[in-house]
Design an enzyme around this catalytic site. Sequence first.
Site, mmCIF file in Angstrom:
data_model
loop_
_atom_site.group_PDB
_atom_site.id
_atom_site.type_symbol
_atom_site.label_atom_id
_atom_site.label_comp_id
_atom_site.label_asym_id
_atom_site.label_seq_id
_atom_site.Cartn_x
_atom_site.Cartn_y
_atom_site.Cartn_z
ATOM 1 N N ARG A 22 23.802 26.833 44.293
ATOM 2 C CA ARG A 22 24.763 25.757 44.524
ATOM 3 C C ARG A 22 24.569 24.657 43.481
ATOM 4 O O ARG A 22 25.517 24.172 42.888
ATOM 5 C CB ARG A 22 24.584 25.203 45.947
ATOM 6 C CG ARG A 22 25.561 24.101 46.283
ATOM 7 C CD ARG A 22 25.788 24.004 47.763
ATOM 8 N NE ARG A 22 26.521 25.144 48.287
ATOM 9 C CZ ARG A 22 27.839 25.301 48.168
ATOM 10 N NH1 ARG A 22 28.558 24.404 47.519
ATOM 11 N NH2 ARG A 22 28.447 26.337 48.666
ATOM 12 N N LYS A 248 35.563 40.922 33.838
ATOM 13 C CA LYS A 248 35.143 40.179 32.652
ATOM 14 C C LYS A 248 35.655 38.734 32.780
ATOM 15 O O LYS A 248 35.062 37.963 33.511
ATOM 16 C CB LYS A 248 35.591 40.916 31.393
ATOM 17 C CG LYS A 248 34.955 42.319 31.334
ATOM 18 C CD LYS A 248 35.110 43.011 30.032
ATOM 19 C CE LYS A 248 34.752 44.492 30.094
ATOM 20 N NZ LYS A 248 33.344 44.795 30.335
ATOM 21 N N THR A 277 37.799 56.939 47.439
ATOM 22 C CA THR A 277 36.660 56.027 47.283
ATOM 23 C C THR A 277 36.893 54.759 48.110
ATOM 24 O O THR A 277 38.039 54.343 48.319
ATOM 25 C CB THR A 277 36.425 55.699 45.784
ATOM 26 O OG1 THR A 277 35.195 55.021 45.645
ATOM 27 C CG2 THR A 277 37.538 54.852 45.199
ATOM 28 N N THR A 278 35.803 54.163 48.565
ATOM 29 C CA THR A 278 35.896 52.926 49.352
ATOM 30 C C THR A 278 36.546 51.834 48.511
ATOM 31 O O THR A 278 36.241 51.691 47.327
ATOM 32 C CB THR A 278 34.478 52.496 49.795
ATOM 33 O OG1 THR A 278 33.919 53.569 50.559
ATOM 34 C CG2 THR A 278 34.509 51.239 50.636
HETATM 35 N N1 PLP Z 1 37.976 49.289 28.814
HETATM 36 C C1 PLP Z 1 37.245 48.646 27.880
HETATM 37 C C2 PLP Z 1 37.827 48.446 26.531
HETATM 38 C C3 PLP Z 1 35.951 48.173 28.185
HETATM 39 O O1 PLP Z 1 35.222 47.543 27.265
HETATM 40 C C4 PLP Z 1 35.444 48.377 29.500
HETATM 41 C C5 PLP Z 1 34.103 47.901 29.926
HETATM 42 O O2 PLP Z 1 33.275 47.412 29.331
HETATM 43 C C6 PLP Z 1 36.237 49.056 30.425
HETATM 44 C C7 PLP Z 1 37.487 49.494 30.053
HETATM 45 C C8 PLP Z 1 35.742 49.286 31.814
HETATM 46 O O3 PLP Z 1 35.917 48.131 32.581
HETATM 47 P P1 PLP Z 1 34.930 47.821 33.810
HETATM 48 O O4 PLP Z 1 33.725 47.187 33.253
HETATM 49 O O5 PLP Z 1 35.726 46.954 34.719
HETATM 50 O O6 PLP Z 1 34.622 49.164 34.446
#
Ligand code: PLP
Length: 408
Positions: A22, A248, A277-278
Site C-alpha cells: 500500500r 503488458k 480452460t478455466t
Molecule cells: N505476442 C507478442 C509479440 C509477445 O511479445 C508476447 C509475449 O511476450 C505475446 C504475444 C504473448 O502475450 P502474453 O504474455 O499475454 O501471453
Amino acid sequence: MFNYSDAFASNILALKKENRYRHFAEIQRDTTTFPIAQIFKRYELEDVTIWCSNDYLGQGCNPVVLDAVCDAVRTYGAGAGGTRNISGNSPLHRKLECELADWHNKEAALLFTSGYVANDAALSTIARLLPNCIIFSDQKNHASMIEGIRHSGVDKHIFEHNNVEQLETLLKRVPVDQPKIIAFESVYSMDGDFGPIDKIVALAKKYGALTYLDEVHAVGMYGPSGSGVADKLGLAGEIDIIQATLGKAIGCIGGYIAGNRTLIDVVRSHAAGFIFTTSLPPAVVTGALVSVRYLRGPEGQELRKRHQHNAKILKESLLSKRLPIVDSPSHIIPLIVGDAGKCMQVTESLLENHKIYIQPINYPTVAKGSERLRITATPFHNEEKIHQLTEALDTIWNDLHLQRRRER
Ligand code: PLP
C-alpha cells in the site's frame, strides 16, 4: 549466479509480504523501484531499479486498478470457478469484451487466458476452418503466432522480416480467390521496430487476404485512446483481426482478439484454447476493465506522453555515450552486446554494483551474436534514474572493453 527471473517474479510477492504494497502504491505509483526479493539476502530491503519491465505504464500498480481488483476479489472470490461455457462466465467478462471491441472499433472481442493462448487458439482455428487457407507470416513473429500457425496444419509462407516486396512475390503465386491470412506484428518486441501496417493492408486488399495483427506491445501505448499503432495510423478499420494482451501496458494478465462478429463467434465456438480452460478470474477481468478505461481517458494520454518522453531522453542519453543501441522508432530500446557471456556479465554488474535490473536476452529469443539488453522506460523513471543507468552502462562498457557505436 543470480536467477534474475526469480528475482523479477518474486519482487512483488516480497513487497506484499512486507506489507509495503500500500505504501508503494501511495508513493506516486513509482513502478521503477521494488524492494529486492528475500532470496537475495544481501540486497534485502534495498531498492533495485527495473529497466526491463513490460508493465510499460505502471498500470500493475495503479491504485485505481488495485482498488478495483481488491474489491472484486472480496466480492467474487479468487478464481472463476470454471470455463467460460461451464460456470466460469460472468457479466464482467462480457463487459470487458464489449469494452475491448469498442476500444478497437470492432464488432466483437473474445478473451483468452493470455496473449500467447489468444494467438495460438485464434490463428490455428481460423486457418484450419477456412477451406484451403494459406498463411503468410513475418519471419520475426512471436512464438505464439508460430505455434498457432503450426497447429492449424495449413500451408504457410514465411516472408523476410518487414519485406513487403517479398511478401507480394509470395502472394502473387496464390490464386486471388484462395483464402489467405497475413500474420504480423505492429511492434516487434526484440528490435523495437514497427510492422509496415499500411503496406501490408494494401497488399491484403490487392490479393484478397485477411490481416491478423499482433498489437501486444502497442495496446495502451499508441494512438489517441491508446488502442495501438493501427489506430494511431488510422488503419485499425482495415485490420480484420487485432490480437493483444492484458499483461503488458494494461498491467494485468490475459489476452484477446477483436474483429467482426462472425469471425469471433467462429473462434468462440471452435477454439480448444478458449473452450477447454478455466476462464480469467473476475478480479483480473475487473482490473483489466478499469485499466483499459483509465488508459482510454486523459490520464492515459498523460501517461503515454510521459512514457514517450522518457523513452526519447533515455535513447539520447545512451547515444551520447555511444552505447550501441538500436535507434528504434518505438519505446523498446535494444542495447546490443553480441555475446551471451558478456551479456550476462553486464547484467550481473548492473545488479551487483549499481542496483539496476535488466534481464539479458540470449538465443533462442534472439539470434546468436545479437545478444542484448532490452531496455524499457516507464513514465515513472526520471532524469536522475536515466542518468544513473547511462553512467552505470558507460562504466561497465569500459570495464568489459565492449564495443561502442562509431558515431552518436
Ligand atoms: N505476442 C507478442 C509479440 C509477445 O511479445 C508476447 C509475449 O511476450 C505475446 C504475444 C504473448 O502475450 P502474453 O504474455 O499475454 O501471453
